[in-house]
Write a protein that holds these residues in place. Structure first.
Motif, PDB file in Angstrom:
ATOM      1  N   GLY A 278      -3.081   2.012  -2.820  1.00  0.00           N
ATOM      2  CA  GLY A 278      -2.210   3.067  -2.314  1.00  0.00           C
ATOM      3  C   GLY A 278      -2.104   4.226  -3.290  1.00  0.00           C
TER       4      GLY A 278
ATOM      5  N   TYR B 141      -3.181  -3.962  -3.559  1.00  0.00           N
ATOM      6  CA  TYR B 141      -2.736  -3.008  -2.545  1.00  0.00           C
ATOM      7  C   TYR B 141      -1.964  -1.841  -3.158  1.00  0.00           C
TER       8      TYR B 141
ATOM      9  N   TYR C  88       0.843  -1.201   0.000  1.00  0.00           N
ATOM     10  CA  TYR C  88       0.000   0.000   0.000  1.00  0.00           C
ATOM     11  C   TYR C  88       0.879   1.252   0.000  1.00  0.00           C
TER      12      TYR C  88
END
Length: 247
Positions: free
Chosen positions: A219, A215, A129
């Protein structure tokens, strides 16, 4: 009295020996049963492994024959290296693997868009992330960030005889539904902690490399509040194809 006690003791000792022998026989019988069950499980696992290897070999030939000759993007690669934390090894001679060219063939079949494929430095959700957050400036510069993978990915579910459109396993359906509902309400903490909170997580992802790229995309989309829409849904050989587009 001495003889009586002696005989009594002898009888007790004999009973103890008989009980010990029965216990040993029972223990041996149980051990044999466990060993047979373990052998049966091992043989079943070997059959599954052979089937997976056979399928992988069949798919591998197909994918090695694919040509997706997208232009290289050395300047973008250098830009990526400057954004991430830590050293980055660049290999301009290495071609794209199936994780990159499969979605690109569908999105840009003419192979006219420069592509940089980036390997994941970890499978840790928080780490990926954060990697996505570091790459976020690329979105403002016109770079499309793609996290490629299946929403559920368990090769043991694949049954070529049943066909690609056969009903998906319950575990795959449950995880897919959880994923779409969780992302719809933008519960990023739950997504990051999917192994603990998602239904059938270990079945949907015995290994997490197909889920982990999400992820990075999450992010990168943090600044937009993770606004998303489903771009692809459905199942293929029991695996969820669901994909999201972050706006």
């Amino acid at each position: 009295m001495t003889k009586v006690r002696k005989k009594r003791r002898e009888r007790e000792e004999e009973k103890a020996r008989e009980a010990a022998e029965r216990a040993r026989k029972k223990s041996r019988k149980l051990a044999d049963k466990v060993a047979k069950a373990a052998d049966k499980q091992r043989k079943a696992a070997e059959r599954v492994a052979r089937e997976e290897e056979r399928m992988a070999a069949k798919l591998a030939k197909k994918y090695y024959d694919v040509i997706y000759d997208a232009p290289v993007a050395p300047e973008l690669a250098s830009r990526v290296a400057g954004l991430v934390d830590g050293p980055v090894y660049q290999d301009p001679e290495r071609g794209l693997d199936h994780g990159a060219y499969v979605p690109m063939v569908e999105l840009f079949p003419e192979a006219d868009l420069p592509v940089v494929q980036m390997s994941l430095p970890t499978l840790d959700p928080s780490g990926l992330y954060e990697l996505g957050r570091r790459l976020a400036p690329l979105r403002d510069e016109g770079t499309l960030i793609i996290g490629s993978g299946f929403t559920t990915h368990n090769l043991r579910w694949i049954n070529p005889r049943a066909g690609a459109d056969a009903p998906a396993p319950t575990a795959s359906v449950e995880f897919d539904q959880w994923a779409v509902e969780t992302l719809e309400r933008r519960d990023i903490d739950a997504i990051l902690d999917f192994e603990e909170v998602a239904p059938a997580a270990s079945e949907a992802h015995p290994r997490t490399e197909h889920w982990a790229p999400l992820y990075v995309a999450l992010g990168a989309a943090e600044a937009s509040g993770h606004a998303n829409e489903v771009a692809v849904d459905g199942f293929w050989f029991g695996l969820s194809k669901r994909s999201w587009q972050f706006n």
